[in-house]
Every structure is written in C-alpha cells, then in structure tokens.
Design an enzyme around this catalytic site. Structure first.
Site, PDB file in Angstrom:
ATOM      1  N   ALA A   1     114.845 115.515  46.159  1.00 32.43           N
ATOM      2  CA  ALA A   1     114.655 114.102  45.900  1.00 32.43           C
ATOM      3  C   ALA A   1     116.101 113.550  45.779  1.00 32.43           C
ATOM      4  CB  ALA A   1     114.022 113.545  44.690  1.00 32.43           C
TER       5      ALA A   1
ATOM      6  N   LYS B   1     123.006 123.395  45.444  1.00 29.16           N
ATOM      7  CA  LYS B   1     122.349 122.447  45.420  1.00 29.16           C
ATOM      8  C   LYS B   1     122.944 121.242  44.966  1.00 29.16           C
ATOM      9  CE  LYS B   1     117.854 120.772  43.294  1.00 29.16           C
ATOM     10  NZ  LYS B   1     116.632 121.478  42.823  1.00 29.16           N
TER      11      LYS B   1
ATOM     12  N   ASP C   1     105.241 124.078  39.011  1.00 30.29           N
ATOM     13  CA  ASP C   1     105.400 123.643  40.477  1.00 30.29           C
ATOM     14  C   ASP C   1     105.242 124.802  41.450  1.00 30.29           C
ATOM     15  OD1 ASP C   1     105.590 121.618  42.131  1.00 30.29           O
ATOM     16  OD2 ASP C   1     107.606 121.186  41.855  1.00 30.29           O
TER      17      ASP C   1
HETATM   18  N1  LIG Z   1     118.225 129.446  46.638  1.00 28.76           N
HETATM   19  C1  LIG Z   1     117.944 128.944  47.800  1.00 28.76           C
HETATM   20  N2  LIG Z   1     117.949 129.511  48.743  1.00 28.76           N
HETATM   21  C2  LIG Z   1     117.551 129.069  50.024  1.00 28.76           C
HETATM   22  N3  LIG Z   1     117.007 127.955  50.312  1.00 28.76           N
HETATM   23  C3  LIG Z   1     116.860 126.970  49.230  1.00 28.76           C
HETATM   24  C4  LIG Z   1     117.235 127.524  47.889  1.00 28.76           C
HETATM   25  N4  LIG Z   1     117.027 126.569  47.023  1.00 28.76           N
HETATM   26  C5  LIG Z   1     116.519 125.599  47.750  1.00 28.76           C
HETATM   27  N5  LIG Z   1     116.476 125.953  48.891  1.00 28.76           N
HETATM   28  C6  LIG Z   1     116.021 125.072  50.204  1.00 28.76           C
HETATM   29  O1  LIG Z   1     116.111 123.532  49.755  1.00 28.76           O
HETATM   30  C7  LIG Z   1     114.855 123.026  49.660  1.00 28.76           C
HETATM   31  C8  LIG Z   1     115.011 122.103  48.283  1.00 28.76           C
HETATM   32  O2  LIG Z   1     115.378 122.608  47.095  1.00 28.76           O
HETATM   33  P1  LIG Z   1     114.590 122.531  45.709  1.00 28.76           P
HETATM   34  O3  LIG Z   1     113.235 122.724  45.822  1.00 28.76           O
HETATM   35  O4  LIG Z   1     115.335 123.231  44.520  1.00 28.76           O
HETATM   36  O5  LIG Z   1     114.938 120.943  45.475  1.00 28.76           O
HETATM   37  P2  LIG Z   1     113.801 119.996  45.154  1.00 28.76           P
HETATM   38  O6  LIG Z   1     113.158 120.433  43.836  1.00 28.76           O
HETATM   39  O7  LIG Z   1     112.729 119.774  46.259  1.00 28.76           O
HETATM   40  O8  LIG Z   1     114.608 118.938  44.723  1.00 28.76           O
HETATM   41  P3  LIG Z   1     114.542 117.866  43.456  1.00 28.76           P
HETATM   42  O9  LIG Z   1     114.794 118.889  42.344  1.00 28.76           O
HETATM   43  O10 LIG Z   1     115.894 117.142  43.649  1.00 28.76           O
HETATM   44  O11 LIG Z   1     113.404 117.138  43.490  1.00 28.76           O
HETATM   45  C9  LIG Z   1     113.915 124.149  49.249  1.00 28.76           C
HETATM   46  O12 LIG Z   1     112.646 123.545  49.654  1.00 28.76           O
HETATM   47  C10 LIG Z   1     114.585 125.337  50.136  1.00 28.76           C
HETATM   48  O13 LIG Z   1     114.066 124.912  51.571  1.00 28.76           O
END
Ligand SMILES: Nc1ncnc2c1ncn2[C@@H]1O[C@H](COP(=O)(O)OP(=O)(O)OP(=O)(O)O)[C@@H](O)[C@H]1O
Length: 489
Positions: free
Chosen positions: A69, A88, A182
């Site tokens: 987000a 991230k 989640d």
């Molecule tokens: N450690 C990781 N290794 C590889 N890909 C990752 C990793 N962390 C996140 N991703 C990729 O990035 C996407 C978004 O990461 P994440 O789920 O942490 O964010 P989010 O929770 O959607 O963001 P926010 O917390 O801002 O809502 C994941 O769905 C994945 O595809």
C-alpha cells in the site's frame, strides 16, 4: 484472458483494499508529502536500472519484487552482507503518525522472531522520508503464483507447504505470543528449488492437462517450491501483553478475557490455514459468491462444501483436516497442536474412508446481553446445498465465481472471523445483535492502530466492477477440464 492474467488483473483491481487495510491516506499526509525532499521523490520516481534512495547507499537495488500500500519491495545486493536481500521501501512521507507507528510495530514484531519459515528482518533503516526494511530474500516469490500455475497442488505438495506455514505459526503462537492475522497466498513466499520433471510424466487420467509438479523429494519439496517463508507482519499482533509474555508460567494469573483474547485471536490463523489448505488442494477458496454480502454471510456461517468434481480425488483425510480448520466456533476449531496430530499431516498412510469428524456448520446468534463466550449460542445447521455451481451448468463452470479470488475470499474470511471474537477487544462489535454479514464486515479492529475496515462492499456493488474481478477460466483451469470430462464430446 488466461487465468494468470485474470489473477494479475484482479490483484491490480484490489489494490485499493490495501489502502483500507492500512487506513486511507491520512488527512495530514498531503502536508507531509509537501515537505518531502525533491531528492526523495526523485529516488522514488526513478525507474531506471540504478535505483537510489537516500540512506540505502550500502545496497544496490535491482528489480522490483512487489508492491504494498505504501511500499515497494526490491531485490537488492547488500555490499555489507555480500548477498542479495529484499528491501521494502516504505513511503514514510505519505503516512500519518499512526501509520508510521504501525511500521515501528511491525519492525518490533519482526525483530523478536527468529524462525526458519519466517522472513528474517536483517536491518531497519529510517531516513527522513522513507523506512527501509531489509529482509531475507525469498527468490521464489509468492506461493499465490504457484497455485495459479499448477491450478491446484497435489496432496503431498500442499502438505509440504502447509506444514512449514504451520511450523511458523506454532512458533508465533507458542513462543512469541504473536498472531499473524494475514496468512494468505500472497504473504506466503518461498525459496525455489530446481525443478526436476517427472520422467515420462502422464497427467492424471481425469486431469489431462494438469501440469507436471516434477519429482517431489520429501523434506526438500517439489514443483520448484522449497523452503517456505511467511512475510508481511503488518497485520500481526502481540496477544500476550508485556507483563504476561511467558506462555505457561503466567497464564494462570491472566484474567479470562486475556486468555480468551489470546485463544480466539490465535485461532484466526488456524482459520486462515484452512482457507489456504483448501485453496491449494482444489485451486479455489472455500467461500465464494457473486454477492459480497452473501459471501460474507457464508463465511460467518462456515458454509462451504467439498464440491464435486473438484474434490472427488482428494483424500477424506485431507477433507477432514480442512473441515476441522474451517470450523466456525473458534473454541472447536483445531489449534496448532491438533493440526500437527492430524493423520493427514503425520502422513499416516491409512486415509480415513469415513471422516471421524463430521464438519459442523454453525449459525451463531449472539445474545445482545452477551459479554462472554459462555453466553453465546451455537445452533447446529444443516449443511446448505450449493446451487451456484451445478454439475449441469456448463456456463458457470467456465467462469470462476466472480469473487472467487484468493485475496478477496481470504479478506472476507478474516473480517468475518475477526468480528466473531467474543472477547474484550471485540466486545464493541458484539454489544448488539449482529443482523447481517455487513454488520460483521464493517467492524473496525479497534484494538489495532493500523487495521481498519477492509472489505470493499461499495467497490464491488456494481456489476461492471465485478466483471473485472471475474476470471475466465475456460482455457486453463481445472474447472473447464473437469467440466469437459463430465460432458465428453
Ligand atoms: N522477503 C521478500 N522476498 C521476496 N519478495 C518479497 C519479500 N517481501 C515482500 N516481497 C514481495 O513484495 C510484495 C509486497 O510485500 P509485503 O506483503 O510485505 O507488502 P504489503 O504488506 O503488501 O505492503 P504494506 O505493508 O505496505 O501493505 C509481496 O507480496 C511479495 O511479492
């Protein structure tokens, strides 16, 4: 439209959900954005090969892995660690104070977790306009895409994945006192293993175009999926308060509402595990309906079926486990220990022909005066007959149910389950009789700063929008293949 395109389109379409999850952009955020340095904006806008962010000089950012987000996740090389990591990049300047503190909370939670199946936080850097979470890299990406690719998983591959997730959950629940809240296919990442094609692979006779998952090696994996890593702790919550953080030693002194809170909130992860296991085994989530309110109502009542023909070749033992996980009453739902004792998980060869446990479907009515679980009533109900996908309805077989998307179905499941907590934190929601699924869905998770109303009723209320969520599975899905098999030319 291919199934993958459909899912991708869907993911794009539901991006606003993420805003809901974290709360809409704060009123003051425009202001804070104004004071953002041009340098930071440039960094973010930079889509060229070399991406630079202030404060990330010790990393060389490579390609983008995903979006959140308020964030983008990049693959990066760490000069210090001399290896690839995931970074991230969170746009701090778009967040209000509450949201920023949510990031600190996520970081604090990640810091206290060390487990082989949970993404390790390697570093946390706070710059003027960005937060950077340096994470262990899961090169394989999301398990979500693997489910889409294989349409569904064999039982052994599904077991390989779910056991590792459950290991992580057990650690979170028992050792850390944390509930993830989640667990869904997008947040389950993996390390890839070499794909070894099955020699002379023949698809199952009833599934002529089921893709080869390759050779499965126990303890290693299959289908290119090796080690599982759970990510995204943005929704997670510590359920042991700081004073009672020792699991066994102090629980006897905890007030019932604390014990209940812990028990019920932990069981939310078990529900999610059930949704995920169901999805992996058959390729679609347990709850679906064209109408979001009906969908929510099904979740609340636990109305799902092991639909034929999709579940015909899946063992009774697997179904039994799914049913125990998708039990509405959190007190009756399997906890993590029961999960590990189940024959399907233990890999006991003797699969039960007649399930020892008959899935129970509850219609829970909540007494308006109720303030504790003991006052709640649970009425047994007949399992409802699903008419939406009938054996003869070939038209419906070619489309997935329009809301049958992993993310949305999971999201509804979460909201509904969360609002079924008969505990102190959720007392507000239960202070009056719940009349409809909508009442359940719109409940705010008052105990948590960064969570909020998450399901977009309004977004889905018109059919045009619904169409963008609809996946045409005619060409590539198990649905069409199995429907074809029932209607041979
Ligand atoms: N450690 C990781 N290794 C590889 N890909 C990752 C990793 N962390 C996140 N991703 C990729 O990035 C996407 C978004 O990461 P994440 O789920 O942490 O964010 P989010 O929770 O959607 O963001 P926010 O917390 O801002 O809502 C994941 O769905 C994945 O595809």
């Amino acid at each position: 439209m291919s199934i993958l395109t459909g899912f991708r389109k869907f993911i794009k379409a539901v991006k606003p959900n993420k805003d809901r999850k974290k709360g809409k952009k704060a009123l003051g955020s425009e202001k804070s954005a104004d004071i953002t340095s041009q340098q930071s904006r440039n960094a973010e806008a930079d889509s060229s090969e070399s991406i630079h962010f202030p404060g990330l000089e010790k990393f060389q950012l490579k390609e983008k892995l995903g979006d959140g987000a308020y964030s983008k996740v990049y693959k990066a090389y760490s000069f210090e660690l001399e290896k690839d990591v995931a970074v991230k990049v969170i746009r701090k300047y778009e967040m209000n104070l509450k949201q920023r503190s949510g990031v600190h909370k996520e970081v604090n939670i990640l810091r206290r977790i060390q487990h082989k199946n949970i993404v390790t936080l390697l570093d946390f850097i706070e710059a003027d306009d960005f937060f950077y979470l340096v994470l262990e890299l899961a090169e394989g990406g999301e398990i979500f895409h693997k489910i889409v690719y294989f349409t569904y998983f064999s039982e052994q591959l599904a077991r390989h994945v779910i056991v590792q997730i459950a290991d992580a959950i057990q650690h979170l629940h028992d050792v850390c006192g944390i509930v993830h809240r989640d667990i869904k296919p997008e947040n389950v990442l993996f390390k890839p293993i070499p794909f070894r094609p099955t020699e002379g692979y023949q698809p199952p006779p009833l599934d002529p175009i089921k893709r080869d998952e390759g050779v499965f090696t126990p303890g290693v994996g299959g289908g290119g999926i090796g080690k599982i890593l759970i990510g995204d702790f943005g929704f997670s919550k510590v359920v042991w308060n700081t004073k009672t953080s020792t699991p066994c030693g102090t629980v006897g002194y905890a007030a019932p509402e604390i014990v209940n809170d812990e028990l019920y909130s932990k069981n939310v992860d078990m529900w999610a595990l059930g949704c995920l296991l169901h999805t992996m085994l058959c390729g679609f989530p347990p709850f679906f309906d064209d109408n979001v309110k009906l969908l929510a109502s099904k979740v609340v009542k636990g109305e799902f079926e092991f639909l034929s023909p999709w579940w015909d070749n899946i063992s009774e033992s697997a179904k039994d486990l799914v049913a125990h996980l998708l039990t509405v009453d959190p007190r009756e739902r399997y906890d993590i220990h029961q999960f590990f004792q189940h024959p399907w998980i233990r890999g006991e060869p003797k699969m039960l022909l007649v399930p020892s446990h008959k899935p129970k479907f509850y219609s829970r009515s909540i007494d308006s005066t109720s303030s504790s679980p003991g006052r709640m009533t649970s009425d047994f109900k007949e399992r409802p007959k699903r008419t939406m996908v009938s054996r003869t309805s070939s038209a419906s077989m070619h489309k997935s149910p329009s809301i049958t998307t992993l993310s949305d179905a999971m999201m509804v499941a979460y909201d509904a389950r969360r609002s079924n907590f008969p505990n102190s934190q959720h007392k507000k929601a239960h202070s009056s009789r719940i009349n409809s699924a909508a009442d359940l869905i719109v409940e705010e998770d008052s105990g948590d700063e960064q969570t909020g109303t998450s399901f977009p009723f309004s977004d889905l209320s018109n059919s045009d929008e619904r169409d963008s969520f609809q996946l045409d599975l005619a060409q590539s899905s198990l649905i069409s293949r199995r429907s074809a098999r029932r209607n041979p030319m």
